[in-house]
Scaffold this motif. Structure first.
Motif, short mmCIF file in Angstrom:
data_model
loop_
_atom_site.label_atom_id
_atom_site.label_comp_id
_atom_site.label_asym_id
_atom_site.label_seq_id
_atom_site.Cartn_x
_atom_site.Cartn_y
_atom_site.Cartn_z
N GLU A 1 0.80 -1.29 -0.05
CA GLU A 1 0.25 -0.05 -0.02
C GLU A 1 0.79 1.50 -0.09
O GLU A 1 0.77 2.15 -0.69
N LEU A 2 1.76 1.10 0.47
CA LEU A 2 2.92 2.51 0.75
C LEU A 2 3.50 2.04 -0.80
O LEU A 2 3.39 3.76 -0.87
N GLY B 1 2.28 1.14 -3.12
CA GLY B 1 1.39 2.15 -4.26
C GLY B 1 1.08 3.77 -4.14
O GLY B 1 0.96 3.99 -5.60
N ARG B 2 1.27 3.62 -3.34
CA ARG B 2 1.08 5.59 -3.15
C ARG B 2 2.49 5.77 -3.00
O ARG B 2 2.08 7.90 -3.80
N GLY C 1 2.23 6.16 -6.86
CA GLY C 1 0.85 6.81 -7.57
C GLY C 1 0.39 5.76 -8.18
O GLY C 1 -0.44 6.31 -8.77
N GLU C 2 0.48 4.31 -8.70
CA GLU C 2 -0.28 3.78 -8.80
C GLU C 2 -0.16 2.28 -7.77
O GLU C 2 0.74 1.92 -7.08
N ALA C 3 -1.43 1.69 -8.64
CA ALA C 3 -1.41 0.89 -7.41
C ALA C 3 -1.79 -0.83 -7.67
O ALA C 3 -0.76 -0.42 -8.86
#
Length: 181
Positions: A148-149, A151-152, A155-157
C-alpha cells in the motif's frame, strides 16, 4: 497341823510366818512334781507337735518363696528379653519407614522434576507456536502495508498479488539477514 501350831503358840513359842513347816514343803514338792510330770506328759508333746508343724510350714513357705522368686526371676528375664526384642523390632521398623520415606520422597521429587520438565517443554512449544503465528501474521500485515505504501509512493496501485508478495518476502528476508549479522 494347824492344831500343832496353835498349841505351840499357846505354849509361848513364837511362830515365824516366813518359815514353812516340813510337811508343807514335802506336800508342795509332791504337788509340784505331779504338775511337772503332767505338763511334761500332756502339754509339752502338743507344743512339740505344734512347734514341729510350724517349723515345717515355715520351711515349706521358705522353699515356696525361693521357688516363686526363681520363677519371678525367670519371668523377669523373659520379659526383659521380649522387651529388648520388641525394641529391636521397633528400631528396625523405624529404619524401614525412614528408608521408605526417603524413597517416596525421591520418587516424588523425580515425578515433580519430570512434571516441571513436561510443563516447561509444553510452555516452550506453545510460546514457539505463538511466536511463529505472530511472525506469519506480522509478515502478512507488513507485506500488505508495504504494498500500500509503495503504491502510494509510486502513485499507482500494485494489484498483482503474486508479484507484490514476492517483493515483500524478499525484503523481509533481507531484513532478517541483516539482523542476523
Amino acid at each position: 497341823m494347824i492344831s500343832t501350831r496353835l498349841v505351840a503358840a499357846t505354849e509361848g513359842e513364837e511362830l515365824n510366818p516366813l518359815i514353812p513347816h516340813a510337811a508343807e514343803i514335802v506336800l508342795s514338792a509332791a504337788v509340784f512334781l505331779l504338775l511337772l510330770v503332767l505338763i511334761w506328759k500332756l502339754v509339752v508333746p502338743g507344743f512339740e507337735k505344734a512347734y514341729a508343724a510350724r517349723t515345717a510350714e515355715i520351711e515349706g513357705g521358705i522353699e515356696e518363696a525361693h521357688a516363686a522368686q526363681k520363677e519371678a526371676q525367670a519371668a523377669l528375664e523373659q520379659y526383659n528379653a521380649q522387651l529388648a526384642e520388641a525394641r529391636h523390632e521397633a528400631a528396625r521398623i523405624r529404619e524401614e519407614a525412614k528408608e521408605q520415606g526417603a524413597q517416596i520422597l525421591a520418587e516424588l521429587r523425580a515425578d515433580a522434576q519430570a512434571e516441571a520438565q513436561r510443563i516447561t517443554s509444553a510452555a516452550h512449544a506453545q510460546v514457539e507456536a505463538e511466536r511463529a503465528q505472530v511472525v506469519a501474521q506480522l509478515k502478512s500485515e507488513v507485506g500488505t502495508l508495504a504494498t500500500e505504501l509503495a503504491g502510494r509512493i509510486v502513485g499507482e496501485a500494485l494489484n498483482d498479488d503474486a508479484r507484490s508478495q514476492r517483493t515483500v518476502e524478499r525484503f523481509i528476508a533481507e531484513l532478517e539477514g541483516e539482523s542476523a549479522n
